[in-house]
Design an enzyme around this catalytic site. Sequence first.
Site, short mmCIF file in Angstrom:
data_model
loop_
_atom_site.label_atom_id
_atom_site.label_comp_id
_atom_site.label_asym_id
_atom_site.label_seq_id
_atom_site.Cartn_x
_atom_site.Cartn_y
_atom_site.Cartn_z
CD GLU A 173 -3.15 -1.06 2.06
OE1 GLU A 173 -3.08 -0.28 3.02
OE2 GLU A 173 -4.11 -1.82 1.86
CD GLU A 292 -3.83 -5.84 2.95
OE1 GLU A 292 -4.67 -5.13 3.53
OE2 GLU A 292 -2.61 -5.62 3.00
#
Length: 499
Positions: A173, A292
């Site tokens: 991320e 995710e």
Amino acid sequence: MPRAHITLDRRALVAPVRRRTFGSFVEHLGRCVYTGLYEPGHPTANEDGFRMDVVALVRELGSSTVRYPGGNFVSGFRWEDSVGPREQRPVRRDLAWHALESNQVGLDEFARWLKLTGSELMLAVNVATRGILPALDLLEYANHPSGTALSDLRIANGTPEPHDIRMWCLGNEMDGPWQTGFMTADDYGKIAARTAAAMKMADKDLELVVCGSSGSGMPTFGDWERTVLEHTYDHVDYVSCHAYYQELDGDLGSFLASATDMDFFIDTVVATADHVGFKKRSTKKINISFDEWNVWYLKEHMESQQDETEWRHAPRQLEDTYTVADAVVVGNLLMTLLRRSDRVTSASLAQLVNVIAPIRTEPGGPAWRQTTFHPFSITSRLASGEVVRPVIESPVYETARYGEAAVVDAVATVDEDRAAVFLVNRDLAEAAQVTIDVRGLGSSRVAEALTLADPDVYAKNTLDDQNRVVPAANTSAVLADGVLTVTLPPVSWTAIALR
Ligand code: AHR
């Protein structure tokens, strides 16, 4: 009563069922590792300190690849801290989750745990606050057979065989301001490209995952993927997607349609990746690692976050307790990932134990299945062979968040001697009557039909009532003359195995 009709035909194949679709995720966060899967002194602990009650549940869950060790955690992680004699490992601050990391579980122990569960390791390197050399060092330590400083160190640490890790994530991320060392797409793209190129000099067959957006709601979504892939296209194999959903403002109808958003997310990333590939006149395709995904009560987590001053080891964090509705959404998201198996070739349910997880534990106490455990484990068990693209004729309903959504959604898989159909009914009040033309699958009987539903869509499994919600046989499923009929209760997830 809503009525839907579905046609399934083994000539309408999407792609093989990929075992990596059933991946999960273990982060050094909260009690995922410590008092989750690792608890020396627990009555079920093995000689390594791993809870064998948790191992049994992970095996039953049927998770394949496990992403490790983060997550946001990886961006402050020095891998060297977590190998070698345990008593010499340093305690560090983990800035991502404001906790202490004891490093008592590291790569070598985790790889041993994975062997117990029969899973594959997918390892993330810290590109946020470290550089190319530490990533190469980790690769040498993990994968080189012997005869170099770091492979010999691994052997001296008690792991003679290389871990042979195939999938590697280039950070986590990196578009998120919450990420330690977050970057612009341009900066990250350059660093990721150099790191990937160097890692492939060591082993050209590695499968590398570059960070996509941390959500389709990010302001840079789309541009981020384009810029990052323009830098990295030739060096990487996957771009990641992350998506978390929750019911907001009491709007259960929109929440149940979360899978339509996942579809949009996948479409957009595939289009962007193919656009970059075309501009480069490349014949290579970049696939998606949806590494995710889950239901996460993120809004509540953000609101409850205070300025934490204390540094604690393995505090209770993100221990969401899931409802029936959450399980229906998780089942539906997994159906979407399966249906997109042509381009989503790896995925990780985030996470595995205690932290937004299908498995919960109590220190010194039991381990149990959350509601979300069931659709995942049943799909992992029944899906095999090839994914079949269903033709779905279903009534639709209007959602505030995602516009029109089908009441009934479905996906199917077909193997040599078996098939499986996975269904959801998103109607809040009414059962749906579904007819499925399975003549094109060649199936002749129902082997098993399981439905997860409850008159209380917010029913949960808890420490005190661990099996409040379990799937039940759906006796309405009947196959006659090539037509399968089944009744789906309101807000339900169903799996039907055919022979
Ligand atoms: O899974 C929990 C966190 O969610 C991960 O650490 C991070 O990557 C994401 O924001």
